[in-house]
Design a protein around this motif. Structure first.
Motif, PDB file in Angstrom:
ATOM      1  N   ASP A 149      22.969  54.660  84.193  1.00  0.00           N
ATOM      2  CA  ASP A 149      23.829  53.579  83.718  1.00  0.00           C
ATOM      3  C   ASP A 149      25.149  53.566  84.461  1.00  0.00           C
ATOM      4  O   ASP A 149      25.806  52.548  84.559  1.00  0.00           O
ATOM      5  CB  ASP A 149      24.095  53.743  82.212  1.00  0.00           C
ATOM      6  CG  ASP A 149      22.837  53.527  81.403  1.00  0.00           C
ATOM      7  OD1 ASP A 149      22.052  52.648  81.781  1.00  0.00           O
ATOM      8  OD2 ASP A 149      22.627  54.236  80.417  1.00  0.00           O
ATOM      9  N   ARG A 185      27.556  46.433  82.967  1.00  0.00           N
ATOM     10  CA  ARG A 185      26.511  47.459  83.023  1.00  0.00           C
ATOM     11  C   ARG A 185      25.704  47.348  84.313  1.00  0.00           C
ATOM     12  O   ARG A 185      25.352  48.345  84.936  1.00  0.00           O
ATOM     13  CB  ARG A 185      25.583  47.343  81.818  1.00  0.00           C
ATOM     14  CG  ARG A 185      24.651  48.556  81.777  1.00  0.00           C
ATOM     15  CD  ARG A 185      23.556  48.460  80.771  1.00  0.00           C
ATOM     16  NE  ARG A 185      22.642  49.585  80.955  1.00  0.00           N
ATOM     17  CZ  ARG A 185      21.418  49.615  80.532  1.00  0.00           C
ATOM     18  NH1 ARG A 185      20.928  48.595  79.884  1.00  0.00           N
ATOM     19  NH2 ARG A 185      20.650  50.664  80.740  1.00  0.00           N
ATOM     20  N   THR A 186      25.380  46.116  84.726  1.00  0.00           N
ATOM     21  CA  THR A 186      24.633  45.926  85.959  1.00  0.00           C
ATOM     22  C   THR A 186      25.394  46.484  87.158  1.00  0.00           C
ATOM     23  O   THR A 186      24.807  47.111  88.052  1.00  0.00           O
ATOM     24  CB  THR A 186      24.349  44.423  86.178  1.00  0.00           C
ATOM     25  OG1 THR A 186      23.580  43.925  85.081  1.00  0.00           O
ATOM     26  CG2 THR A 186      23.589  44.180  87.468  1.00  0.00           C
ATOM     27  N   HIS A 215      27.057  42.473  80.151  1.00  0.00           N
ATOM     28  CA  HIS A 215      25.847  42.652  80.956  1.00  0.00           C
ATOM     29  C   HIS A 215      26.206  42.846  82.426  1.00  0.00           C
ATOM     30  O   HIS A 215      25.632  43.698  83.116  1.00  0.00           O
ATOM     31  CB  HIS A 215      24.935  41.443  80.785  1.00  0.00           C
ATOM     32  CG  HIS A 215      23.652  41.545  81.561  1.00  0.00           C
ATOM     33  ND1 HIS A 215      23.539  41.104  82.862  1.00  0.00           N
ATOM     34  CD2 HIS A 215      22.437  42.069  81.234  1.00  0.00           C
ATOM     35  CE1 HIS A 215      22.317  41.335  83.301  1.00  0.00           C
ATOM     36  NE2 HIS A 215      21.628  41.911  82.332  1.00  0.00           N
ATOM     37  N   ALA A 216      27.170  42.065  82.925  1.00  0.00           N
ATOM     38  CA  ALA A 216      27.587  42.199  84.314  1.00  0.00           C
ATOM     39  C   ALA A 216      28.221  43.561  84.568  1.00  0.00           C
ATOM     40  O   ALA A 216      28.024  44.169  85.630  1.00  0.00           O
ATOM     41  CB  ALA A 216      28.571  41.081  84.665  1.00  0.00           C
ATOM     42  N   ARG A 267      24.230  32.082  83.015  1.00  0.00           N
ATOM     43  CA  ARG A 267      23.401  33.169  82.499  1.00  0.00           C
ATOM     44  C   ARG A 267      22.732  32.767  81.184  1.00  0.00           C
ATOM     45  O   ARG A 267      21.574  33.110  80.928  1.00  0.00           O
ATOM     46  CB  ARG A 267      24.242  34.426  82.312  1.00  0.00           C
ATOM     47  CG  ARG A 267      23.458  35.636  81.858  1.00  0.00           C
ATOM     48  CD  ARG A 267      24.345  36.863  81.798  1.00  0.00           C
ATOM     49  NE  ARG A 267      24.759  37.272  83.124  1.00  0.00           N
ATOM     50  CZ  ARG A 267      24.021  38.007  83.933  1.00  0.00           C
ATOM     51  NH1 ARG A 267      22.819  38.402  83.555  1.00  0.00           N
ATOM     52  NH2 ARG A 267      24.476  38.368  85.115  1.00  0.00           N
ATOM     53  N   GLU A 271      19.724  49.457  74.981  1.00  0.00           N
ATOM     54  CA  GLU A 271      20.579  48.664  75.860  1.00  0.00           C
ATOM     55  C   GLU A 271      22.019  48.636  75.340  1.00  0.00           C
ATOM     56  O   GLU A 271      22.973  48.796  76.101  1.00  0.00           O
ATOM     57  CB  GLU A 271      20.039  47.228  75.950  1.00  0.00           C
ATOM     58  CG  GLU A 271      18.681  47.102  76.612  1.00  0.00           C
ATOM     59  CD  GLU A 271      18.755  47.352  78.112  1.00  0.00           C
ATOM     60  OE1 GLU A 271      19.791  47.002  78.717  1.00  0.00           O
ATOM     61  OE2 GLU A 271      17.792  47.902  78.667  1.00  0.00           O
ATOM     62  N   ALA A 274      24.056  49.634  89.504  1.00  0.00           N
ATOM     63  CA  ALA A 274      23.801  49.473  90.935  1.00  0.00           C
ATOM     64  C   ALA A 274      24.248  50.695  91.726  1.00  0.00           C
ATOM     65  O   ALA A 274      23.686  50.986  92.790  1.00  0.00           O
ATOM     66  CB  ALA A 274      24.512  48.219  91.442  1.00  0.00           C
ATOM     67  N   GLU A 285      26.456  36.807  92.370  1.00  0.00           N
ATOM     68  CA  GLU A 285      26.282  38.048  93.109  1.00  0.00           C
ATOM     69  C   GLU A 285      27.600  38.434  93.774  1.00  0.00           C
ATOM     70  O   GLU A 285      28.355  37.569  94.229  1.00  0.00           O
ATOM     71  CB  GLU A 285      25.193  37.885  94.169  1.00  0.00           C
ATOM     72  CG  GLU A 285      23.794  37.785  93.590  1.00  0.00           C
ATOM     73  CD  GLU A 285      23.414  39.019  92.792  1.00  0.00           C
ATOM     74  OE1 GLU A 285      23.622  40.142  93.295  1.00  0.00           O
ATOM     75  OE2 GLU A 285      22.935  38.871  91.657  1.00  0.00           O
TER      76      GLU A 285
END
Length: 412
Positions: free
Chosen positions: A3, A127-128, A124-125, A82, A203, A132, A64
């Protein structure tokens, strides 16, 4: 994939609306990137405003991350896009069931985001970005502070609701479910429902660890006016309640002291009086001054703004609740929760089962009690001069081991 990349940090930049939060967030990301740190800036600013702030002019900002030479990567969080993509994906997944019911489907051009979509998209962004593993620092340009704290509290609150609606301990072995349903005379929730809840809980737990973890802290931006100070003080208490530490206080748009102009000198003195009272009430370190430029901030100014150096992970965490053992002297256990910035008139406290529901201003949080306090009754509470909520607990003789209470005076 983890994470959070090892050593990755999150800096959350927020403040009362209109105090220069987006500018400070962008300047923080630029300074970190120029210092050699791989940095990502996340923002929900409109595309044209974000482009103007950074000195770029893309016709449409993609979600992105966009890489800039000698600068941070920048990603704009498109909550509306989104939301639409999520609804359309859910419809595709459920299409057989919808067709069987004769239900119509929604088209992309008729969808508008619902309340709550923006904070969920931002989380969400975040965590993403951490998953990465590309950046050692993620700087988040948060919305105004009251809205920001509610967004940060969302994962923990949703997990609590899930546990109340579908308690994990009430799951029944699959082979026994038909028998139990017959005995009770009511159908039991499908196992798939529990499995879905478990997935959601996982999540949300990952998001909660990011928000409350030692690698996350806030830069609180304050244009020192009475209005901003009042909002900032309530926010300081709300952040403490939700376990988020403040790394630095940024005093933005400070006027120079000692000006020969009586009007400017009076305004500057007023700013400093507001800051002095604010730091006293919130128990924050001295604010870091960012001068008023006398004009709007330009993209070339971002690298020149005098911001504080980045701290290290763990140096700005919010204090956790502690339990003071006063059984031997007073027959009490005292639960202490630091709430700098709070005021007595804005505090509320309710015990519900094994939880304490604490309110400070517009913010509320349900906090689980330690095992020892669950076997006690509340004997009183006070907000101390140390800016702590102190709740006194008296052992319940019917639920407390006799040997633990031997020689202990009874609470009055």
């Amino acid at each position: 994939m983890t994470d959070e990349a090892p050593g990755a940090r999150t800096l959350l930049v927020t403040g009362p609306g209109g105090d220069g939060t987006s500018t400070v967030a962008a300047a923080t990301a630029v300074a970190a990137a120029r210092a050699g740190r791989s940095t990502l800036l996340l923002s929900q600013e409109p595309a044209d405003r974000l482009a103007a702030l950074l000195g770029t002019a893309p016709p449409a900002w993609p979600e992105e991350p966009v890489e800039f030479a000698d600068g941070p990567a920048v990603a704009r969080v498109d909550a509306a896009g989104r939301f639409r993509a999520g609804v359309l994906a859910a419809q595709r997944h459920m299409r057989p069931a919808l067709d069987a019911l004769g239900a119509g489907v929604l088209d992309d051009d008729e969808l508008t985001e619902l309340p709550g979509a923006a904070p969920l998209a931002l989380l969400h962004a975040l965590r993403t970005a951490h998953a990465a593993g590309r950046w050692s620092l993620v700087v988040v340009d948060l919305p105004p502070v009251t809205e920001a704290i509610r967004a940060l509290a969302l994962p923990g609150q949703l997990r609590r609701y899930l546990r109340r609606l579908l308690p994990p301990e009430r799951q029944t072995a699959r082979a026994l479910r038909p028998l139990v349903a017959q005995l009770l005379g009511v159908p039991l929730p499908a196992q798939s429902l529990y499995e879905t809840a478990d997935r959601w809980d996982g999540e949300l737990a990952a998001l909660q660890r990011l928000v409350e973890g030692p690698g996350t802290a806030v830069r609180l931006v304050l244009d020192p006016t009475e209005r901003s100070a009042a909002l900032g003080r309530a926010a300081r208490a709300g952040l403490a309640l939700h376990g988020v530490g403040v790394e630095a206080l940024i005093a933005n748009r400070l006027l120079p002291a000692g000006s020969g102009d009586p009007l400017l000198a009076g305004l500057a003195a007023g700013q400093r009086a507001v800051l002095d009272e604010f730091t006293r009430a919130t128990r924050l370190a001295a604010p870091h001054p960012v001068p008023h430029l006398g004009r709007p901030v330009r993209p070339a100014d971002l690298a020149e703004l005098p911001l504080p150096p980045l701290g290290e992970p763990g140096d700005a965490g919010a204090a956790e609740p502690t339990v003071e053992d006063r059984l031997a002297t007073d027959g009490l256990l005292v639960w202490h929760l630091p709430l700098p910035g709070a005021t007595r008139d804005d505090l509320g406290l309710v015990r519900r089962g094994d939880e304490l529901l604490v309110t400070t201003g517009p913010f509320r949080r349900a906090l689980s009690l330690p095992a020892a306090l669950r076997r006690c009754t509340v004997a009183g509470a006070a907000f101390t001069d140390a800016a702590e909520l102190a709740v006194r607990f008296a052992p319940d003789p019917d639920r407390w081991p006799d040997r633990a209470l031997a020689g202990v005076p009874r609470a009055g």
